[in-house]
Design a protein around this motif. Structure first.
Motif, PDB file in Angstrom:
ATOM      1  N   LEU A 348      31.412  36.222  15.779  1.00 16.00           N
ATOM      2  CA  LEU A 348      30.632  36.408  17.009  1.00 16.00           C
ATOM      3  C   LEU A 348      30.903  37.782  17.612  1.00 16.00           C
ATOM      4  CD1 LEU A 348      28.800  35.314  19.239  1.00 16.00           C
ATOM      5  CD2 LEU A 348      30.848  34.320  20.328  1.00 16.00           C
ATOM      6  N   PHE A 349      32.139  38.207  17.586  1.00 17.51           N
ATOM      7  CA  PHE A 349      32.502  39.510  18.130  1.00 17.51           C
ATOM      8  C   PHE A 349      31.741  40.628  17.419  1.00 17.51           C
ATOM      9  CE2 PHE A 349      35.249  43.268  17.475  1.00 17.51           C
ATOM     10  CZ  PHE A 349      35.347  43.722  18.784  1.00 17.51           C
ATOM     11  N   PHE A 350      31.711  40.619  16.097  1.00 15.52           N
ATOM     12  CA  PHE A 350      31.033  41.675  15.356  1.00 15.52           C
ATOM     13  C   PHE A 350      29.517  41.562  15.472  1.00 15.52           C
ATOM     14  CE2 PHE A 350      35.142  42.023  13.075  1.00 15.52           C
ATOM     15  CZ  PHE A 350      35.337  43.377  13.246  1.00 15.52           C
ATOM     16  N   THR A 351      29.028  40.359  15.599  1.00 16.44           N
ATOM     17  CA  THR A 351      27.585  40.184  15.803  1.00 16.44           C
ATOM     18  C   THR A 351      27.153  40.868  17.099  1.00 16.44           C
ATOM     19  OG1 THR A 351      27.580  38.076  14.608  1.00 16.44           O
ATOM     20  CG2 THR A 351      25.727  38.492  16.084  1.00 16.44           C
ATOM     21  N   GLN A 352      27.966  40.713  18.133  1.00 14.35           N
ATOM     22  CA  GLN A 352      27.664  41.358  19.415  1.00 14.35           C
ATOM     23  C   GLN A 352      27.753  42.882  19.315  1.00 14.35           C
ATOM     24  OE1 GLN A 352      30.573  39.413  21.866  1.00 14.35           O
ATOM     25  NE2 GLN A 352      29.238  37.687  22.361  1.00 14.35           N
ATOM     26  N   LYS A 357      26.867  40.755   9.128  1.00 17.26           N
ATOM     27  CA  LYS A 357      27.814  39.767   8.620  1.00 17.26           C
ATOM     28  C   LYS A 357      28.331  40.165   7.241  1.00 17.26           C
ATOM     29  CE  LYS A 357      28.374  34.863   7.488  1.00 17.26           C
ATOM     30  NZ  LYS A 357      28.854  35.079   6.118  1.00 17.26           N
ATOM     31  N   SER A 358      27.493  40.781   6.425  1.00 20.31           N
ATOM     32  CA  SER A 358      27.930  41.197   5.089  1.00 20.31           C
ATOM     33  C   SER A 358      29.073  42.201   5.179  1.00 20.31           C
ATOM     34  CB  SER A 358      26.764  41.807   4.315  1.00 20.31           C
ATOM     35  OG  SER A 358      26.211  42.917   5.021  1.00 20.31           O
ATOM     36  N   THR A 359      29.015  43.080   6.180  1.00 16.07           N
ATOM     37  CA  THR A 359      30.099  44.049   6.384  1.00 16.07           C
ATOM     38  C   THR A 359      31.374  43.346   6.827  1.00 16.07           C
ATOM     39  OG1 THR A 359      28.554  45.824   6.971  1.00 16.07           O
ATOM     40  CG2 THR A 359      30.819  46.061   7.728  1.00 16.07           C
ATOM     41  N   VAL A 360      31.218  42.378   7.727  1.00 11.16           N
ATOM     42  CA  VAL A 360      32.376  41.608   8.201  1.00 11.16           C
ATOM     43  C   VAL A 360      33.022  40.852   7.043  1.00 11.16           C
ATOM     44  CG1 VAL A 360      33.163  39.809   9.780  1.00 11.16           C
ATOM     45  CG2 VAL A 360      31.341  41.373  10.486  1.00 11.16           C
ATOM     46  N   THR A 375      40.200  39.020  19.058  1.00 15.04           N
ATOM     47  CA  THR A 375      39.036  39.887  19.273  1.00 15.04           C
ATOM     48  C   THR A 375      39.305  40.886  20.400  1.00 15.04           C
ATOM     49  OG1 THR A 375      38.089  38.163  20.708  1.00 15.04           O
ATOM     50  CG2 THR A 375      37.399  38.192  18.394  1.00 15.04           C
ATOM     51  N   ASP A 376      40.168  40.543  21.342  1.00 20.92           N
ATOM     52  CA  ASP A 376      40.518  41.483  22.417  1.00 20.92           C
ATOM     53  C   ASP A 376      41.194  42.719  21.836  1.00 20.92           C
ATOM     54  OD1 ASP A 376      39.478  39.850  24.346  1.00 20.92           O
ATOM     55  OD2 ASP A 376      41.397  38.947  24.887  1.00 20.92           O
ATOM     56  N   LEU A 388      34.693  58.586  20.162  1.00 23.13           N
ATOM     57  CA  LEU A 388      34.487  59.637  19.167  1.00 23.13           C
ATOM     58  C   LEU A 388      33.053  59.644  18.648  1.00 23.13           C
ATOM     59  CD1 LEU A 388      37.779  59.215  17.094  1.00 23.13           C
ATOM     60  CD2 LEU A 388      37.322  60.839  18.943  1.00 23.13           C
ATOM     61  N   GLY A 389      32.193  58.883  19.311  1.00 21.63           N
ATOM     62  CA  GLY A 389      30.787  58.870  18.934  1.00 21.63           C
ATOM     63  C   GLY A 389      30.465  57.963  17.766  1.00 21.63           C
ATOM     64  N   VAL A 390      31.376  57.071  17.402  1.00 21.45           N
ATOM     65  CA  VAL A 390      31.149  56.169  16.273  1.00 21.45           C
ATOM     66  C   VAL A 390      30.695  54.828  16.823  1.00 21.45           C
ATOM     67  CG1 VAL A 390      32.176  55.060  14.259  1.00 21.45           C
ATOM     68  CG2 VAL A 390      32.902  57.366  14.930  1.00 21.45           C
ATOM     69  N   HIS A 391      29.366  54.591  16.770  1.00 24.06           N
ATOM     70  CA  HIS A 391      28.766  53.362  17.298  1.00 24.06           C
ATOM     71  C   HIS A 391      27.919  52.698  16.211  1.00 24.06           C
ATOM     72  CE1 HIS A 391      29.889  54.509  21.414  1.00 24.06           C
ATOM     73  NE2 HIS A 391      29.427  55.722  21.147  1.00 24.06           N
ATOM     74  N   THR A 392      27.547  51.478  16.482  1.00 24.70           N
ATOM     75  CA  THR A 392      26.570  50.685  15.715  1.00 24.70           C
ATOM     76  C   THR A 392      26.573  50.981  14.220  1.00 24.70           C
ATOM     77  OG1 THR A 392      24.840  52.270  16.323  1.00 24.70           O
ATOM     78  CG2 THR A 392      25.128  50.349  17.744  1.00 24.70           C
ATOM     79  N   ARG A 393      25.517  51.633  13.728  1.00 24.98           N
ATOM     80  CA  ARG A 393      25.387  51.830  12.280  1.00 24.98           C
ATOM     81  C   ARG A 393      26.519  52.678  11.701  1.00 24.98           C
ATOM     82  NH1 ARG A 393      19.363  53.930  11.495  1.00 24.98           N
ATOM     83  NH2 ARG A 393      19.982  55.058  13.378  1.00 24.98           N
TER      84      ARG A 393
END
Length: 597
Positions: A348-352, A357-360, A375-376, A388-393
């Protein structure tokens, strides 16, 4: 129990339940390590006089001296071995147990000598102990036999001492095992040692694995993990620490002390099927010890009711049948209820965070320790990625390549960021390095990164040039000094290049130090010198030469130029794409088919 001080430091104790009197000094001389005050002699409720107590105090020295004499010890050993054989123990095992239980032997000898010294055998219950015999008139060996039987432990105390169990723990463990027969216990111990301590090469691996599991656990530990942690802590307190986990002499006593119910398990109906099942799911026989010692509670699990359902639950994480064995070796805690229950929270944490899911699943397969991480804690490190600008994709390649980064503490991660800042890298550049080579941010600054910088400086690459070198090839910071960097630098100098020329080549093309000598550097250099007949200065000026494929690019282009008698530099030959090369040297728009050599 009431006590009377008779003559300091002597104290006489009266136990109403047993109608026995005890002298504190006398008890102290028997076995000061025993946690319980055990009846030594019975005096028909007659109070010892101060004079008698003083006699007992002085007799301690005589008893101790007598106990060290050869003849009582030999007779006592024979007597204990005889009793053990009566309990069904083989001659060999009886001899081994007796030889490895010196404290028990001393207690028995001193008990007998005390009773002899004070003529107290008549206080024994003849029907219970001597069967109506006059024990006082018997030989020393027979008295020892009666004394051993009077303990009522069925040989468990000397057996447990022979395993290395502390006397203070032996009394407690003997209570668990009271219904067990000694020969059966001996067979169980032999089987567990054979399975759990069969390999002498796994000590470092098991110890490292145990420390890693402890370090990265940040969720609430269930009872099984708490028991395992207690076992680890006992081992950590020993000389050699957790690296001694696979050492039976060092580890097995603590294993029994932590999990005494282990000796209640059936070898044929439980322990053997468990070992066979682990092999069936992909754990090599040589690695069974890694699983059992890293997570002893698995030995209590029922295969059908506990293990199989929990392994099936792991398949939700995308694990294949072939992966199960590897996961159990890496992280057997994955079978614990607390770790199992954390998977849905992690997903759930990574989904948010919009991480697929394949990466997880890939991350968990590589580092199942993530399932023991809260998860905290992972969110705290993800926030550092974001700065550092590392988001999402951009998270996907980082998590896929180095999922262990999610287990780092923020301050450990920030140490690497500060290391990058010292080279003048801004947040954007540091973020790019994170995406390209996330393993750097999982490395130790002092133990790995600074050591590489110091080595390169010492070789001759100046501090002002290092930022350019690192920006071009950050993986350089992870290369082993002795096995990778030093051999390649030496090779380049051995072929005739100066240290200054090698430093120039590294500055121009730092990935050079990442190439294999035998597979890349040597064959390409041989072709340059022997076939192309070019001087060494060519690779100094264009070290990128080593980055091109020998068969697909270097050879085809060389033969084209040679047949046309064209003079060229390495940069002329290789620095152009196919269309540019064909247009300049062949007069056509494209090099369609590489010429045959």
């Amino acid at each position: 129990m009431r006590a009377w001080a008779i003559s300091s430091p002597l104290t006489v104790f009266f136990d109403p339940s047993a109608a026995c009197w005890y002298c504190s000094e006398n008890l102290a001389c028997l076995n000061p390590r025993l946690p319980l005050i055990l009846p030594v002699f019975r005096l028909s409720s007659t109070l010892l006089s101060p004079k008698s107590c003083l006699r007992l105090q002085s007799s301690r020295i005589r008893c101790s001296a007598s106990a060290s004499d050869g003849w009582p010890r030999e007779e006592a050993r024979d007597a204990i071995m005889e009793i053990l054989r009566e309990y069904g123990v083989s001659e060999e095992d009886a001899r081994r147990i007796t030889a490895k239980s010196p404290q028990y032997l001393d207690v028995i000898i001193r008990d007998v000598l005390e009773l002899d010294e004070h003529s107290l055998w008549s206080s024994w219950d003849p029907e219970m102990e001597g069967g109506g015999e006059d024990v006082a008139s018997l030989s020393f060996k027979r008295k020892v036999c009666f004394m051993v039987k009077s303990k009522g432990d069925g040989g468990l105390l000397p057996f447990l001492e022979s395993l290395g169990v502390r006397p203070s723990s032996a009394m407690r463990i003997a209570g668990y095992l009271a219904s067990e027969k000694l020969p059966d216990l001996i067979n169980k111990v032999k089987f567990v040692k054979e399975v759990a301590f069969s390999s002498s090469d796994n000590g470092f691996i098991i110890g490292k694995n145990a420390r890693r599991m402890m370090r990265h656990l940040s969720i609430l530990a269930d009872e099984d993990i708490q028991g395992t942690l207690s076992f680890f802590e006992k081992m950590e307190a020993r000389h050699g620490g957790l690296s001694m986990l696979d050492n039976g002499d060092a580890s097995f006593p603590h294993l029994i002390e932590s999990f005494p119910r282990l000796l209640l398990l059936s070898v044929e109906n439980h322990l053997k099927p468990l070992a066979e099942f682990l092999v069936l799911v992909g754990v090599p026989e040589s690695s069974i010890s890694t699983v059992l010692l890293s997570y002893p509670p698995i030995m209590f699990y029922d295969i059908e009711k506990d293990i199989k359902p929990r392994l099936d639950a792991l398949k939700k994480a995308g694990l294949k049948e072939k992966d199960i064995g590897k996961i159990l070796i890496k992280y057997p805690w994955v079978l614990s209820s607390s770790v199992q229950g954390n998977y849905d929270k992690v997903l759930l944490f990574f989904t948010q965070k919009k991480v697929p899911k394949s990466t997880v699943d890939l991350a968990i397969k590589s580092w199942p320790h993530l399932l023991g991480c809260s998860t905290d804690k992972m969110n705290a490190i993800m926030e550092q990625f974001g700065q550092l600008g590392v988001h999402t994709r951009r998270l996907t390649p980082v998590i896929t390549s180095s999922p262990q980064l999610l287990l780092r503490k923020p301050d450990e991660f920030l140490e690497v960021v500060s290391f990058m800042e010292d080279f003048g890298f801004d947040e954007i550049t540091t973020g790019r390095i994170l995406c390209r080579c996330p393993e750097i941010f999982a490395a130790s600054v002092d133990g790995t990164l600074q050591m590489k910088v110091k080595f390169l400086n010492g070789f001759g690459i100046s501090r002002k040039h290092l930022p350019i070198v690192i920006r071009k090839y950050p993986e350089l910071l992870l290369l082993d000094v002795n096995n990778t960097l030093l051999p390649r630098l030496r090779y380049l100098m051995e072929i005739g290049l100066s240290k200054k020329e090698v430093c120039s080549m590294v500055f121009r093309f730092s990935p050079l130090l990442g190439y294999s000598i035998e597979a890349v550097l040597k064959p390409k250099l041989d072709f340059l010198l022997k076939t192309m007949q070019k001087p060494l200065k060519e690779i100094v000026e264009y070290p990128r030469y080593f980055s091109y494929s020998l068969e697909r690019k270097i050879k085809p282009r060389f033969w084209v130029l040679k047949r046309r008698n064209i003079t060229f530099t390495l940069k002329d030959m290789l620095g152009k794409n196919d269309e540019e090369f064909a247009e300049q040297f062949m007069g056509i728009g494209r090099l369609l088919v590489p010429p045959k050599t």
